[in-house]
Design an enzyme around this catalytic site. Sequence first.
Site, PDB file in Angstrom:
ATOM      1  N   ARG A 183      53.474  32.747  29.692  1.00  0.00           N
ATOM      2  CA  ARG A 183      53.682  33.677  28.576  1.00  0.00           C
ATOM      3  C   ARG A 183      52.932  33.126  27.360  1.00  0.00           C
ATOM      4  O   ARG A 183      52.920  31.917  27.121  1.00  0.00           O
ATOM      5  CB  ARG A 183      55.165  33.828  28.228  1.00  0.00           C
ATOM      6  CG  ARG A 183      55.953  34.731  29.182  1.00  0.00           C
ATOM      7  CD  ARG A 183      55.541  36.197  29.085  1.00  0.00           C
ATOM      8  NE  ARG A 183      56.289  37.074  29.987  1.00  0.00           N
ATOM      9  CZ  ARG A 183      55.918  37.404  31.220  1.00  0.00           C
ATOM     10  NH1 ARG A 183      54.784  36.939  31.720  1.00  0.00           N
ATOM     11  NH2 ARG A 183      56.655  38.224  31.943  1.00  0.00           N
ATOM     12  N   ASP A 210      45.854  34.139  30.847  1.00  0.00           N
ATOM     13  CA  ASP A 210      46.109  35.500  31.332  1.00  0.00           C
ATOM     14  C   ASP A 210      47.132  36.185  30.429  1.00  0.00           C
ATOM     15  O   ASP A 210      47.432  37.363  30.634  1.00  0.00           O
ATOM     16  CB  ASP A 210      46.642  35.437  32.773  1.00  0.00           C
ATOM     17  CG  ASP A 210      46.796  36.816  33.406  1.00  0.00           C
ATOM     18  OD1 ASP A 210      45.817  37.593  33.366  1.00  0.00           O
ATOM     19  OD2 ASP A 210      47.889  37.128  33.911  1.00  0.00           O
ATOM     20  N   THR A 257      49.154  30.987  32.495  1.00  0.00           N
ATOM     21  CA  THR A 257      49.416  32.299  33.118  1.00  0.00           C
ATOM     22  C   THR A 257      50.894  32.657  32.957  1.00  0.00           C
ATOM     23  O   THR A 257      51.380  33.581  33.604  1.00  0.00           O
ATOM     24  CB  THR A 257      49.075  32.290  34.624  1.00  0.00           C
ATOM     25  OG1 THR A 257      49.816  31.233  35.250  1.00  0.00           O
ATOM     26  CG2 THR A 257      47.600  32.110  34.883  1.00  0.00           C
ATOM     27  N   HIS A 302      46.446  39.821  31.365  1.00  0.00           N
ATOM     28  CA  HIS A 302      47.713  39.834  32.114  1.00  0.00           C
ATOM     29  C   HIS A 302      47.534  40.558  33.457  1.00  0.00           C
ATOM     30  O   HIS A 302      48.254  41.502  33.755  1.00  0.00           O
ATOM     31  CB  HIS A 302      48.836  40.492  31.281  1.00  0.00           C
ATOM     32  CG  HIS A 302      50.203  40.034  31.695  1.00  0.00           C
ATOM     33  ND1 HIS A 302      51.196  39.769  30.786  1.00  0.00           N
ATOM     34  CD2 HIS A 302      50.743  39.789  32.922  1.00  0.00           C
ATOM     35  CE1 HIS A 302      52.285  39.391  31.439  1.00  0.00           C
ATOM     36  NE2 HIS A 302      52.040  39.396  32.733  1.00  0.00           N
ATOM     37  N   PRO A 315      59.206  29.697  32.100  1.00  0.00           N
ATOM     38  CA  PRO A 315      59.514  30.973  31.434  1.00  0.00           C
ATOM     39  C   PRO A 315      59.476  30.794  29.913  1.00  0.00           C
ATOM     40  O   PRO A 315      59.587  29.667  29.421  1.00  0.00           O
ATOM     41  CB  PRO A 315      60.939  31.279  31.899  1.00  0.00           C
ATOM     42  CG  PRO A 315      61.524  29.956  32.259  1.00  0.00           C
ATOM     43  CD  PRO A 315      60.391  29.064  32.689  1.00  0.00           C
ATOM     44  N   LYS A 332      58.817  28.748  41.394  1.00  0.00           N
ATOM     45  CA  LYS A 332      58.135  29.431  42.500  1.00  0.00           C
ATOM     46  C   LYS A 332      56.608  29.385  42.327  1.00  0.00           C
ATOM     47  O   LYS A 332      55.881  29.067  43.256  1.00  0.00           O
ATOM     48  CB  LYS A 332      58.646  30.881  42.606  1.00  0.00           C
ATOM     49  CG  LYS A 332      60.098  30.941  43.090  1.00  0.00           C
ATOM     50  CD  LYS A 332      60.621  32.338  43.184  1.00  0.00           C
ATOM     51  CE  LYS A 332      61.025  32.951  41.875  1.00  0.00           C
ATOM     52  NZ  LYS A 332      62.128  32.313  41.158  1.00  0.00           N
ATOM     53  N   ILE A 333      56.135  29.728  41.129  1.00  0.00           N
ATOM     54  CA  ILE A 333      54.680  29.764  40.913  1.00  0.00           C
ATOM     55  C   ILE A 333      54.118  28.343  40.809  1.00  0.00           C
ATOM     56  O   ILE A 333      53.099  28.015  41.430  1.00  0.00           O
ATOM     57  CB  ILE A 333      54.341  30.600  39.659  1.00  0.00           C
ATOM     58  CG1 ILE A 333      54.802  32.054  39.861  1.00  0.00           C
ATOM     59  CG2 ILE A 333      52.847  30.543  39.352  1.00  0.00           C
ATOM     60  CD1 ILE A 333      54.766  32.921  38.613  1.00  0.00           C
ATOM     61  N   ASP A 375      59.674  19.429  34.635  1.00  0.00           N
ATOM     62  CA  ASP A 375      60.620  20.531  34.828  1.00  0.00           C
ATOM     63  C   ASP A 375      62.007  20.022  34.484  1.00  0.00           C
ATOM     64  O   ASP A 375      62.256  18.811  34.554  1.00  0.00           O
ATOM     65  CB  ASP A 375      60.575  21.018  36.302  1.00  0.00           C
ATOM     66  CG  ASP A 375      61.157  22.422  36.460  1.00  0.00           C
ATOM     67  OD1 ASP A 375      62.345  22.609  36.164  1.00  0.00           O
ATOM     68  OD2 ASP A 375      60.404  23.329  36.882  1.00  0.00           O
ATOM     69  N   GLU A 413      50.023  39.966  22.927  1.00  0.00           N
ATOM     70  CA  GLU A 413      49.408  40.847  23.928  1.00  0.00           C
ATOM     71  C   GLU A 413      50.007  42.256  23.960  1.00  0.00           C
ATOM     72  O   GLU A 413      49.328  43.204  24.334  1.00  0.00           O
ATOM     73  CB  GLU A 413      49.468  40.227  25.329  1.00  0.00           C
ATOM     74  CG  GLU A 413      50.867  40.132  25.924  1.00  0.00           C
ATOM     75  CD  GLU A 413      50.840  39.564  27.348  1.00  0.00           C
ATOM     76  OE1 GLU A 413      50.290  38.481  27.546  1.00  0.00           O
ATOM     77  OE2 GLU A 413      51.377  40.222  28.255  1.00  0.00           O
TER      78      GLU A 413
HETATM   79  P1  NAI Z   1      60.754  30.209  38.292  1.00  0.00           P
HETATM   80  O1  NAI Z   1      62.056  30.513  37.628  1.00  0.00           O
HETATM   81  O2  NAI Z   1      60.704  30.139  39.777  1.00  0.00           O
HETATM   82  O3  NAI Z   1      60.202  28.801  37.739  1.00  0.00           O
HETATM   83  C1  NAI Z   1      60.283  28.420  36.396  1.00  0.00           C
HETATM   84  C2  NAI Z   1      60.485  26.907  36.363  1.00  0.00           C
HETATM   85  O4  NAI Z   1      60.505  26.519  34.976  1.00  0.00           O
HETATM   86  C3  NAI Z   1      61.829  26.476  36.978  1.00  0.00           C
HETATM   87  O5  NAI Z   1      61.619  25.436  37.907  1.00  0.00           O
HETATM   88  C4  NAI Z   1      62.655  26.011  35.781  1.00  0.00           C
HETATM   89  O6  NAI Z   1      63.541  24.947  36.079  1.00  0.00           O
HETATM   90  C5  NAI Z   1      61.558  25.558  34.825  1.00  0.00           C
HETATM   91  N1  NAI Z   1      61.974  25.570  33.431  1.00  0.00           N
HETATM   92  C6  NAI Z   1      62.702  26.501  32.784  1.00  0.00           C
HETATM   93  N2  NAI Z   1      62.895  26.141  31.505  1.00  0.00           N
HETATM   94  C7  NAI Z   1      62.264  24.950  31.353  1.00  0.00           C
HETATM   95  C8  NAI Z   1      62.105  24.065  30.252  1.00  0.00           C
HETATM   96  N3  NAI Z   1      62.650  24.327  29.055  1.00  0.00           N
HETATM   97  N4  NAI Z   1      61.396  22.927  30.446  1.00  0.00           N
HETATM   98  C9  NAI Z   1      60.878  22.638  31.648  1.00  0.00           C
HETATM   99  N5  NAI Z   1      61.005  23.431  32.728  1.00  0.00           N
HETATM  100  C10 NAI Z   1      61.677  24.568  32.580  1.00  0.00           C
HETATM  101  O7  NAI Z   1      59.717  31.258  37.729  1.00  0.00           O
HETATM  102  P2  NAI Z   1      58.299  31.636  38.333  1.00  0.00           P
HETATM  103  O8  NAI Z   1      58.436  32.779  39.278  1.00  0.00           O
HETATM  104  O9  NAI Z   1      57.615  30.421  38.794  1.00  0.00           O
HETATM  105  O10 NAI Z   1      57.577  32.237  37.023  1.00  0.00           O
HETATM  106  C11 NAI Z   1      57.321  31.426  35.893  1.00  0.00           C
HETATM  107  C12 NAI Z   1      56.878  32.310  34.739  1.00  0.00           C
HETATM  108  O11 NAI Z   1      55.587  32.849  35.027  1.00  0.00           O
HETATM  109  C13 NAI Z   1      57.749  33.553  34.499  1.00  0.00           C
HETATM  110  O12 NAI Z   1      58.891  33.263  33.706  1.00  0.00           O
HETATM  111  C14 NAI Z   1      56.810  34.510  33.819  1.00  0.00           C
HETATM  112  O13 NAI Z   1      56.924  34.387  32.420  1.00  0.00           O
HETATM  113  C15 NAI Z   1      55.427  34.047  34.266  1.00  0.00           C
HETATM  114  N6  NAI Z   1      54.780  35.056  35.110  1.00  0.00           N
HETATM  115  C16 NAI Z   1      53.551  35.535  34.733  1.00  0.00           C
HETATM  116  C17 NAI Z   1      52.910  36.508  35.485  1.00  0.00           C
HETATM  117  C18 NAI Z   1      51.549  37.032  35.146  1.00  0.00           C
HETATM  118  O14 NAI Z   1      51.165  38.115  35.646  1.00  0.00           O
HETATM  119  N7  NAI Z   1      50.748  36.350  34.357  1.00  0.00           N
HETATM  120  C19 NAI Z   1      53.575  37.102  36.653  1.00  0.00           C
HETATM  121  C20 NAI Z   1      54.820  36.468  37.010  1.00  0.00           C
HETATM  122  C21 NAI Z   1      55.402  35.507  36.231  1.00  0.00           C
END
Ligand code: NAI
Length: 334
Positions: free
Chosen positions: A234, A258, A232, A295, A206, A153-154, A173, A263
């Site tokens: 983890r 971030d 941004t 963060h 993630p 999504k992000i 990905d 942290e």
């Molecule tokens: P999402 O689940 O929509 O996207 C994650 C992508 O990573 C997916 O397309 C998935 O297939 C891919 N992925 C998973 N494991 C993988 C691997 N081993 N190798 C390659 N690709 C892999 O999650 P979204 O919403 O995009 O968020 C991503 C991360 O951003 C979250 O897990 C969270 O840790 C972090 N985040 C940070 C925030 C902040 O305030 N700094 C706020 C929200 C999320």
Amino acid sequence: MKVLIYSAKGFEIPYLKKANSGKHKLTFIEEALSSQTAEKAVGFDAVSIFSADEACFITVEKLKDFGVKYITLRSVGHDNVNLRAASRVNIRVANVPAYSPFAIAEHAAALLLALNRKLIESNYRVSHYNFNLDNLVGMDLNHKTVGIVGTGKIGSVMTKIMHGFGCKVLGYDIKEDAQLKEQFQIDYVPLLELCQKSDIISLHIPLNSDTHQLINKDVISEMKDGVILINTARGSIIETSDVIAALRSGKIGALGMDVYENEKAIFFKDRSQNVPDDNLFIKLNAMPNVLITGHHAYLTNEALTNIAETTIYNLDCWDSGKETENELTDLSGS
Ligand code: NAI
């Protein structure tokens, strides 16, 4: 339902109260959930936590003993919850799977722009009436190659933003997104190829056992000299000491972050009177080509509204004996 909101921050309480509109009995505390603070949940049906809270095996067991049946995260990432332990003791866990991918991707873009055009240094000089322009040279983003690690999504929004700047986008990905390929001509490549070809790398995966310290010295050695790295996602996705060494040698030209691996012990509180004794963080903080935010990528009105509404929605579902589609299992893998 009686709900204890751990790590409650002043800015989010009005959003949670508004979304709740008196349905559940919410109690807000500043402390983070840990094995030491779990006892505060005695008498509550549910707890709500954020990324600095720790729902490890022991904490989850304690919560169960104290009568807690539900954990609702006010975050997307749930690497801080031992889902297997929760499932073993029948505590149900849900997150906010998407509150605003725009907030995070736009913040990643802001870090990139500020680093590339040296905005912090420039503003510092101007505020001291120093209008010298030495060492403020950046690069056009147009026609540069941006590597997006994680195109969920992000990462998808980041792809769109970078495409808008005229960049060529490479993706890495475990699953490809056909729409991104069609709309923004993203090319999916293996991680090392992405590193070899990208001028900018932005992390949006993630944290899990596969991605822990994914960006380490071996991967960094494949990157272009002077690459800009943005994290941004983890903190523990990067091996911080390897990144510091690469920043020192110039292999990495700049780092925008971030999130930080330690942290939990540092962020979200004013520590100006008692500076954290964390050498890695002190080193990063001292580097002019490192831009750190605590963060706060998720801090937009839209994101806070969605977080609050989904958190209350998860509680509503459980309260009426239903499942929420935001429930997490230990097989979800992230
Ligand atoms: P999402 O689940 O929509 O996207 C994650 C992508 O990573 C997916 O397309 C998935 O297939 C891919 N992925 C998973 N494991 C993988 C691997 N081993 N190798 C390659 N690709 C892999 O999650 P979204 O919403 O995009 O968020 C991503 C991360 O951003 C979250 O897990 C969270 O840790 C972090 N985040 C940070 C925030 C902040 O305030 N700094 C706020 C929200 C999320």
